[in-house]
Motif scaffolding. Sequence first.
Motif, PDB file in Angstrom:
ATOM      1  N   SER A  83       0.665  -1.109   0.142  1.00 41.05           N
ATOM      2  CA  SER A  83      -0.048   0.087  -0.011  1.00 41.05           C
ATOM      3  C   SER A  83       0.860   1.321   0.089  1.00 41.05           C
ATOM      4  CB  SER A  83      -1.096  -0.078   1.108  1.00 41.05           C
ATOM      5  OG  SER A  83      -0.217   0.013   2.377  1.00 41.05           O
ATOM      6  N   ALA A  84       1.906   1.171   0.452  1.00 43.80           N
ATOM      7  CA  ALA A  84       2.955   2.411   0.497  1.00 43.80           C
ATOM      8  C   ALA A  84       3.642   2.608  -0.834  1.00 43.80           C
ATOM      9  CB  ALA A  84       4.167   2.060   1.530  1.00 43.80           C
ATOM     10  N   PHE A  85       3.818   1.632  -1.770  1.00 43.79           N
ATOM     11  CA  PHE A  85       4.637   2.104  -3.033  1.00 43.79           C
ATOM     12  C   PHE A  85       3.974   1.400  -4.321  1.00 43.79           C
ATOM     13  CE2 PHE A  85       6.117  -2.113  -1.454  1.00 43.79           C
ATOM     14  CZ  PHE A  85       5.969  -2.930  -2.550  1.00 43.79           C
ATOM     15  N   VAL A  86       2.639   0.400  -4.341  1.00 39.48           N
ATOM     16  CA  VAL A  86       2.007   0.393  -5.484  1.00 39.48           C
ATOM     17  C   VAL A  86       1.091   1.246  -5.840  1.00 39.48           C
ATOM     18  CG1 VAL A  86       0.594  -1.299  -6.506  1.00 39.48           C
ATOM     19  CG2 VAL A  86       2.315  -2.072  -5.187  1.00 39.48           C
ATOM     20  N   ARG A  87       1.227   1.886  -6.936  1.00 39.27           N
ATOM     21  CA  ARG A  87       0.369   3.267  -7.325  1.00 39.27           C
ATOM     22  C   ARG A  87      -0.288   3.009  -8.649  1.00 39.27           C
ATOM     23  NH1 ARG A  87       5.078   4.737  -4.993  1.00 39.27           N
ATOM     24  NH2 ARG A  87       4.834   6.025  -2.837  1.00 39.27           N
ATOM     25  N   GLY A  88      -1.099   3.768  -9.288  1.00 37.37           N
ATOM     26  CA  GLY A  88      -1.818   3.763 -10.593  1.00 37.37           C
ATOM     27  C   GLY A  88      -0.942   4.135 -11.398  1.00 37.37           C
ATOM     28  N   HIS A 106      11.631  12.642  -6.010  1.00 34.75           N
ATOM     29  CA  HIS A 106      12.248  11.747  -4.714  1.00 34.75           C
ATOM     30  C   HIS A 106      11.337  11.018  -3.908  1.00 34.75           C
ATOM     31  CE1 HIS A 106      14.496  10.681  -1.150  1.00 34.75           C
ATOM     32  NE2 HIS A 106      15.578  10.403  -2.199  1.00 34.75           N
ATOM     33  N   TYR A 107      11.179   9.797  -3.779  1.00 35.80           N
ATOM     34  CA  TYR A 107      10.487   9.086  -2.853  1.00 35.80           C
ATOM     35  C   TYR A 107      11.243   8.545  -1.950  1.00 35.80           C
ATOM     36  CZ  TYR A 107       6.545   9.452  -6.041  1.00 35.80           C
ATOM     37  OH  TYR A 107       5.414   9.809  -6.975  1.00 35.80           O
ATOM     38  N   THR A 108      10.689   8.457  -0.592  1.00 32.09           N
ATOM     39  CA  THR A 108      11.546   7.830   0.482  1.00 32.09           C
ATOM     40  C   THR A 108      11.629   6.465   0.394  1.00 32.09           C
ATOM     41  OG1 THR A 108      10.709   9.588   2.019  1.00 32.09           O
ATOM     42  CG2 THR A 108      11.605   7.654   2.970  1.00 32.09           C
ATOM     43  N   GLY A 109      10.444   5.856   0.106  1.00 35.13           N
ATOM     44  CA  GLY A 109      10.404   4.473  -0.244  1.00 35.13           C
ATOM     45  C   GLY A 109      10.573   3.967  -1.914  1.00 35.13           C
ATOM     46  N   HIS A 110      10.019   3.044  -2.377  1.00 35.54           N
ATOM     47  CA  HIS A 110      10.066   2.796  -3.435  1.00 35.54           C
ATOM     48  C   HIS A 110       9.317   3.886  -4.625  1.00 35.54           C
ATOM     49  CE1 HIS A 110      11.692  -1.153  -2.852  1.00 35.54           C
ATOM     50  NE2 HIS A 110      10.793  -1.442  -1.989  1.00 35.54           N
ATOM     51  N   ASN A 111       9.920   4.242  -5.594  1.00 32.24           N
ATOM     52  CA  ASN A 111       9.289   4.974  -6.612  1.00 32.24           C
ATOM     53  C   ASN A 111       8.193   4.220  -7.292  1.00 32.24           C
ATOM     54  OD1 ASN A 111      10.548   4.223  -9.172  1.00 32.24           O
ATOM     55  ND2 ASN A 111      12.251   5.011  -8.154  1.00 32.24           N
ATOM     56  N   PRO A 112       7.296   4.932  -8.290  1.00 31.42           N
ATOM     57  CA  PRO A 112       6.356   4.328  -8.894  1.00 31.42           C
ATOM     58  C   PRO A 112       6.916   3.230 -10.080  1.00 31.42           C
ATOM     59  CG  PRO A 112       5.517   6.530  -8.706  1.00 31.42           C
ATOM     60  CD  PRO A 112       7.038   6.442  -8.242  1.00 31.42           C
ATOM     61  N   ALA A 113       7.879   3.581 -10.684  1.00 35.38           N
ATOM     62  CA  ALA A 113       8.494   2.671 -11.516  1.00 35.38           C
ATOM     63  C   ALA A 113       9.344   1.499 -10.956  1.00 35.38           C
ATOM     64  CB  ALA A 113       9.818   3.599 -12.394  1.00 35.38           C
ATOM     65  N   GLY A 114       9.883   1.757  -9.813  1.00 36.78           N
ATOM     66  CA  GLY A 114      10.362   0.748  -9.160  1.00 36.78           C
ATOM     67  C   GLY A 114       9.452  -0.234  -8.786  1.00 36.78           C
ATOM     68  N   ALA A 115       8.133   0.090  -8.287  1.00 34.43           N
ATOM     69  CA  ALA A 115       7.084  -0.646  -7.660  1.00 34.43           C
ATOM     70  C   ALA A 115       6.639  -1.741  -8.784  1.00 34.43           C
ATOM     71  CB  ALA A 115       5.986   0.112  -7.264  1.00 34.43           C
ATOM     72  N   ILE A 116       6.783  -1.202 -10.051  1.00 38.30           N
ATOM     73  CA  ILE A 116       6.340  -2.040 -11.293  1.00 38.30           C
ATOM     74  C   ILE A 116       7.113  -2.959 -11.376  1.00 38.30           C
ATOM     75  CG2 ILE A 116       5.882  -2.175 -13.800  1.00 38.30           C
ATOM     76  CD1 ILE A 116       4.907   0.756 -13.678  1.00 38.30           C
ATOM     77  N   ALA A 117       8.445  -2.790 -11.350  1.00 37.39           N
ATOM     78  CA  ALA A 117       9.345  -3.890 -11.457  1.00 37.39           C
ATOM     79  C   ALA A 117       9.418  -5.068 -10.324  1.00 37.39           C
ATOM     80  CB  ALA A 117      10.704  -3.325 -11.325  1.00 37.39           C
ATOM     81  N   VAL A 119       6.675  -5.855  -8.268  1.00 36.54           N
ATOM     82  CA  VAL A 119       5.488  -6.684  -8.611  1.00 36.54           C
ATOM     83  C   VAL A 119       5.662  -7.685  -9.656  1.00 36.54           C
ATOM     84  CG1 VAL A 119       3.154  -6.540  -9.147  1.00 36.54           C
ATOM     85  CG2 VAL A 119       3.872  -4.832  -7.690  1.00 36.54           C
ATOM     86  N   ALA A 120       6.371  -7.184 -10.858  1.00 37.45           N
ATOM     87  CA  ALA A 120       6.461  -8.070 -11.940  1.00 37.45           C
ATOM     88  C   ALA A 120       7.453  -9.106 -11.482  1.00 37.45           C
ATOM     89  CB  ALA A 120       7.021  -7.347 -13.013  1.00 37.45           C
ATOM     90  N   LEU A 121       8.511  -8.867 -10.693  1.00 38.62           N
ATOM     91  CA  LEU A 121       9.326  -9.805 -10.104  1.00 38.62           C
ATOM     92  C   LEU A 121       8.874 -10.752  -9.107  1.00 38.62           C
ATOM     93  CD1 LEU A 121      12.586  -7.771 -10.076  1.00 38.62           C
ATOM     94  CD2 LEU A 121      12.250  -9.477 -11.652  1.00 38.62           C
ATOM     95  N   LEU A 122       7.983 -10.394  -8.638  1.00 35.34           N
ATOM     96  CA  LEU A 122       7.412 -11.163  -7.365  1.00 35.34           C
ATOM     97  C   LEU A 122       6.495 -12.135  -8.131  1.00 35.34           C
ATOM     98  CD1 LEU A 122       6.295  -8.779  -4.614  1.00 35.34           C
ATOM     99  CD2 LEU A 122       8.293 -10.376  -4.585  1.00 35.34           C
ATOM    100  N   THR A 123       5.750 -11.584  -9.285  1.00 34.40           N
ATOM    101  CA  THR A 123       5.006 -12.431  -9.996  1.00 34.40           C
ATOM    102  C   THR A 123       5.572 -13.618 -10.851  1.00 34.40           C
ATOM    103  OG1 THR A 123       3.252 -10.535 -10.309  1.00 34.40           O
ATOM    104  CG2 THR A 123       3.126 -12.603 -11.780  1.00 34.40           C
ATOM    105  N   LEU A 124       6.667 -13.065 -11.488  1.00 35.01           N
ATOM    106  CA  LEU A 124       7.431 -14.184 -12.426  1.00 35.01           C
ATOM    107  C   LEU A 124       7.987 -15.083 -11.285  1.00 35.01           C
ATOM    108  CD1 LEU A 124       8.939 -11.493 -14.760  1.00 35.01           C
ATOM    109  CD2 LEU A 124       7.314 -13.288 -15.328  1.00 35.01           C
ATOM    110  N   ALA A 125       8.419 -14.570 -10.196  1.00 31.49           N
ATOM    111  CA  ALA A 125       9.314 -15.705  -9.344  1.00 31.49           C
ATOM    112  C   ALA A 125       8.349 -16.811  -8.850  1.00 31.49           C
ATOM    113  CB  ALA A 125       9.934 -15.020  -8.199  1.00 31.49           C
TER     114      ALA A 125
END
Length: 243
Positions: A83-88, A106-117, A119-125
Amino acid sequence: MNAISESPVKSPASNTDMRKILVWDVPTRVFHWLLVLSFGGAYLTAESESWRLVHVTLGYTMACLIGFRIMWGLIGSRYARFSAFVRGPKAVARYLGALLRGHPEHYTGHNPAGAIAIVALLTLALAVSASGWATYNDIAGDWVQDIHEAIANVMLAIVGIHIVGVLLASWLHRENLIGAMFTGRKWGKPEDGIRSAWRSVAVLLLAAVLAIWWIQWQSAPKSGDLADRPISTKAGDHDRDDD
């Protein structure tokens, strides 16, 4: 809001309101590097008969790590939660547009582009682990092995894109994002830091991984039986059936 600065030229350290704060808890960091080890090791040992047990063990380890990360993404510390980094799509498009202009937020946590990577890596893994298990246990035929190999290669490509993105963001923000995944600390406002590193959870995660390795070693089939099972995760390994 996690956005802190839109300037790629000035280092966050130049802002007097900013200091190094704890952002990534220990379980998140341990998960990250164990996943790197598991995927990298499994990919490199995919075509080696003598390293087959290692390949299978790392595959099981990766599956368990993903299960933990999904759980931690729901109940973990502030910046570890989805909920802190997955964005629309709009947030992602805005960030990528600013990135191309050389002025990303600048984002303290994950930026929106990093969030896509992520989620994609978790799904592919998850997909590569499931297809690897099916291949190893000779379920559903050779097409599963083909899918397993294809997913592994796609995942490797996403990893490459992720690394390039991290290096680019580190340069634009004048901040070592790779180092932050070791130390857990990034530049931010004092009130934005997390309060606990959750070391006890990290210890439990490490203990679970070591238990998986021990169980695999103790219950390993004989080398002859193990060698009969196809597990390659790299493309171009289909000629062995003709030998």
